[in-house]
Design a protein around this motif. Structure first.
Motif, PDB file in Angstrom:
ATOM      1  N   UNK A 115      45.547  17.893  52.101  1.00 36.19           N
ATOM      2  CA  UNK A 115      44.840  19.186  52.083  1.00 36.19           C
ATOM      3  C   UNK A 115      45.681  20.326  52.646  1.00 36.19           C
ATOM      4  N   UNK A 116      46.977  20.255  52.408  1.00 39.61           N
ATOM      5  CA  UNK A 116      47.837  21.337  52.897  1.00 39.61           C
ATOM      6  C   UNK A 116      48.256  22.282  51.791  1.00 39.61           C
ATOM      7  N   UNK A 117      47.749  22.085  50.578  1.00 45.59           N
ATOM      8  CA  UNK A 117      48.072  22.962  49.453  1.00 45.59           C
ATOM      9  C   UNK A 117      46.789  23.370  48.749  1.00 45.59           C
ATOM     10  N   UNK A 118      46.732  24.633  48.335  1.00 46.40           N
ATOM     11  CA  UNK A 118      45.583  25.131  47.576  1.00 46.40           C
ATOM     12  C   UNK A 118      45.971  26.446  46.913  1.00 46.40           C
ATOM     13  N   UNK A 119      45.258  26.774  45.839  1.00 46.12           N
ATOM     14  CA  UNK A 119      45.525  28.025  45.132  1.00 46.12           C
ATOM     15  C   UNK A 119      44.343  28.982  45.195  1.00 46.12           C
ATOM     16  N   UNK A 120      43.133  28.455  45.370  1.00 47.86           N
ATOM     17  CA  UNK A 120      41.939  29.296  45.322  1.00 47.86           C
ATOM     18  C   UNK A 120      41.407  29.569  46.722  1.00 47.86           C
ATOM     19  N   UNK A 151      39.648  36.170  49.871  1.00 46.61           N
ATOM     20  CA  UNK A 151      39.599  36.916  48.616  1.00 46.61           C
ATOM     21  C   UNK A 151      40.531  38.130  48.668  1.00 46.61           C
ATOM     22  N   UNK A 152      41.099  38.423  47.523  1.00 46.75           N
ATOM     23  CA  UNK A 152      41.969  39.594  47.405  1.00 46.75           C
ATOM     24  C   UNK A 152      41.150  40.812  47.002  1.00 46.75           C
ATOM     25  N   UNK A 153      41.647  41.984  47.368  1.00 47.49           N
ATOM     26  CA  UNK A 153      41.059  43.240  46.892  1.00 47.49           C
ATOM     27  C   UNK A 153      41.642  43.568  45.526  1.00 47.49           C
ATOM     28  N   UNK A 154      40.797  44.070  44.657  1.00 47.56           N
ATOM     29  CA  UNK A 154      41.281  44.514  43.346  1.00 47.56           C
ATOM     30  C   UNK A 154      42.126  45.774  43.520  1.00 47.56           C
ATOM     31  N   UNK A 155      43.073  45.936  42.645  1.00 44.54           N
ATOM     32  CA  UNK A 155      43.970  47.087  42.725  1.00 44.54           C
ATOM     33  C   UNK A 155      43.289  48.312  42.103  1.00 44.54           C
ATOM     34  N   UNK A 156      42.685  49.093  42.992  1.00 42.25           N
ATOM     35  CA  UNK A 156      41.896  50.239  42.545  1.00 42.25           C
ATOM     36  C   UNK A 156      42.606  51.570  42.815  1.00 42.25           C
ATOM     37  N   UNK A 157      43.850  51.493  43.233  1.00 42.45           N
ATOM     38  CA  UNK A 157      44.557  52.723  43.599  1.00 42.45           C
ATOM     39  C   UNK A 157      44.816  53.660  42.439  1.00 42.45           C
ATOM     40  N   UNK A 158      44.834  53.129  41.216  1.00 43.86           N
ATOM     41  CA  UNK A 158      45.172  53.976  40.066  1.00 43.86           C
ATOM     42  C   UNK A 158      43.985  54.520  39.308  1.00 43.86           C
ATOM     43  N   UNK A 181      41.058  51.428  35.236  1.00 41.93           N
ATOM     44  CA  UNK A 181      40.474  50.246  35.860  1.00 41.93           C
ATOM     45  C   UNK A 181      41.348  49.019  35.614  1.00 41.93           C
ATOM     46  N   UNK A 182      41.504  48.132  36.613  1.00 46.08           N
ATOM     47  CA  UNK A 182      42.228  46.872  36.385  1.00 46.08           C
ATOM     48  C   UNK A 182      41.504  46.020  35.350  1.00 46.08           C
ATOM     49  N   UNK A 183      42.253  45.128  34.721  1.00 48.82           N
ATOM     50  CA  UNK A 183      41.683  44.275  33.675  1.00 48.82           C
ATOM     51  C   UNK A 183      40.572  43.380  34.181  1.00 48.82           C
ATOM     52  N   UNK A 184      40.609  43.021  35.451  1.00 48.68           N
ATOM     53  CA  UNK A 184      39.612  42.072  35.967  1.00 48.68           C
ATOM     54  C   UNK A 184      38.386  42.760  36.550  1.00 48.68           C
ATOM     55  N   UNK A 185      38.255  44.060  36.331  1.00 47.66           N
ATOM     56  CA  UNK A 185      37.123  44.811  36.871  1.00 47.66           C
ATOM     57  C   UNK A 185      36.332  45.443  35.730  1.00 47.66           C
ATOM     58  N   UNK A 186      35.019  45.234  35.758  1.00 48.74           N
ATOM     59  CA  UNK A 186      34.107  45.876  34.812  1.00 48.74           C
ATOM     60  C   UNK A 186      33.228  46.853  35.582  1.00 48.74           C
ATOM     61  N   UNK A 187      32.677  47.828  34.847  1.00 54.85           N
ATOM     62  CA  UNK A 187      31.925  48.876  35.523  1.00 54.85           C
ATOM     63  C   UNK A 187      30.613  49.136  34.783  1.00 54.85           C
ATOM     64  N   UNK A 210      36.496  37.313  38.340  1.00 52.95           N
ATOM     65  CA  UNK A 210      36.710  36.118  39.158  1.00 52.95           C
ATOM     66  C   UNK A 210      36.172  36.375  40.561  1.00 52.95           C
ATOM     67  N   UNK A 211      34.843  36.367  40.718  1.00 47.86           N
ATOM     68  CA  UNK A 211      34.274  36.721  42.028  1.00 47.86           C
ATOM     69  C   UNK A 211      34.576  35.709  43.117  1.00 47.86           C
ATOM     70  N   UNK A 212      35.006  34.506  42.734  1.00 48.37           N
ATOM     71  CA  UNK A 212      35.347  33.519  43.756  1.00 48.37           C
ATOM     72  C   UNK A 212      36.640  33.869  44.486  1.00 48.37           C
ATOM     73  N   UNK A 213      37.485  34.657  43.840  1.00 49.50           N
ATOM     74  CA  UNK A 213      38.805  34.942  44.425  1.00 49.50           C
ATOM     75  C   UNK A 213      39.059  36.428  44.670  1.00 49.50           C
ATOM     76  N   UNK A 214      38.158  37.292  44.183  1.00 46.26           N
ATOM     77  CA  UNK A 214      38.356  38.736  44.368  1.00 46.26           C
ATOM     78  C   UNK A 214      37.111  39.369  44.984  1.00 46.26           C
ATOM     79  N   UNK A 215      37.344  40.291  45.894  1.00 40.82           N
ATOM     80  CA  UNK A 215      36.253  41.081  46.441  1.00 40.82           C
ATOM     81  C   UNK A 215      35.767  42.076  45.399  1.00 40.82           C
ATOM     82  N   UNK A 216      34.467  42.295  45.370  1.00 39.11           N
ATOM     83  CA  UNK A 216      33.912  43.315  44.480  1.00 39.11           C
ATOM     84  C   UNK A 216      34.187  44.682  45.104  1.00 39.11           C
TER      85      UNK A 216
END
Length: 325
Positions: A115-120, A151-158, A181-187, A210-216
């Protein structure tokens, strides 16, 4: 020989340290020589030291019996003072495999991890089994590691609203939207469309693929406006292009080509007597909520004397001159 005071330089098992260990014979009577066997060792184990004596004066002294002494080199503990997990803060999700492991392990220890490796994103507990490849050391263990991928933040700077100035009412629907808007964000929007002039508040609510890995992302809002429109007055003209002649009937000038959305009231546009007048047109609009009332329009206009009045005036003028003469 008095052998009662002889002892060995050994009180307790010696811990392995990788160097040669040696025990010595102490308090040997003077004039008694000896050879030692089995009193030197490096590796962990049980040893037997043997002292074989050789008197210098064999004529006067008996040769003592050899003596033996058991001694031991015991296993050492690994120095784990610098060993640690290479994890000091939580990982942020980026789609790649993250891993934790031990650093500064002694050379003779190898690690097997679970259990020392993971991606999600998630909370994990890494454990390690340490394989001891040196029999001079005790087996050892190391505490588990609680680690985390957040979780990562979506890139909303642009992103930005496609709105830089107020829309102008023209009867059609106006819309404001977000761009970049980034590709992984819908509005989903509320308050982003309007037809009538007024103040609006647009709100954009986001979802992620991908709400499991990204903050809304937090919602975004925009205060926007549809300004009142202006009527096209370019074709509006006064129906007056020459001086009117007095004939005893009322004379009137009005505007032509007034937009159907406007109503007009006049001042000084209806006269009967000779003179110069200043007509004024004041506008109102049926849809005052969506249109700005046009600015008033003015026109100078004249009712000229009739021709017979001019002749009579000339005659009176001439008679006056003759009378004076």
């Amino acid at each position: 020989y008095d052998m009662s005071g002889i002892s060995w330089s050994y009180e307790q098992p010696i811990e392995y340290d990788g160097t040669v260990q040696e025990i010595k014979l102490l308090n040997v009577p003077e004039g008694l020589k000896y050879d030692l066997f089995g009193n030197v060792g490096i590796n962990v184990g049980k040893y037997e030291a043997i002292a074989v004596f050789k008197p210098v004066d064999t004529a006067n002294y008996n040769t003592p019996e050899r003596i033996s002494f058991p001694w031991e080199i015991i296993k050492a503990d690994y120095d784990m003072g610098r060993v640690k997990w290479n994890y000091d803060k939580q990982f942020v999700y980026n789609g790649e495999t993250r891993r934790v492991s031990l650093v500064n392990l002694p050379d003779s220890l190898t690690a097997e991890y679970e259990n020392n490796e993971a991606a999600h994103c998630g909370d994990y507990i890494a454990s390690v089994k340490l394989n001891n490849e040196n029999s001079n050391y005790n087996d050892t263990t190391f505490p588990d590691c609680d680690w985390q991928i957040v979780k990562a933040d979506c890139r909303m700077g642009g992103i930005s609203w496609d709105y830089s100035q107020a829309h102008v009412f023209d009867g059609s629907e106006k819309t404001v939207r977000l761009e970049g808007l980034p590709d992984n964000v819908s509005v989903k929007y509320t308050g982003n469309t309007g037809v009538d002039a007024g103040e609006y508040e647009a709100v954009a609510e986001f979802t992620v693929s991908d709400p499991d890995n990204y903050n809304v992302p937090d919602s975004r809002s925009l205060s926007w406006q549809i300004a009142k429109g202006s009527l096209d007055m370019s074709g509006v003209t006064w129906n007056y292009n020459r001086d009117l002649i007095y004939d005893g009937a009322p004379k009137k000038i009005i505007l032509n080509n007034i937009p159907e959305e406007a109503a007009v009231s006049y001042e000084e546009n209806l006269k009967t007597d000779v003179g110069t007048y200043n007509a004024k047109a004041v506008f109102t609009v049926d849809d005052a909520g969506n249109y700005v009332a046009p600015s008033p329009m003015t026109q100078e206009w004249t009712i000229e004397k009739a021709e017979k009045d001019k002749l009579e005036h000339t005659r009176k003028f001439m008679n006056g001159i003759l009378d004076e003469g």
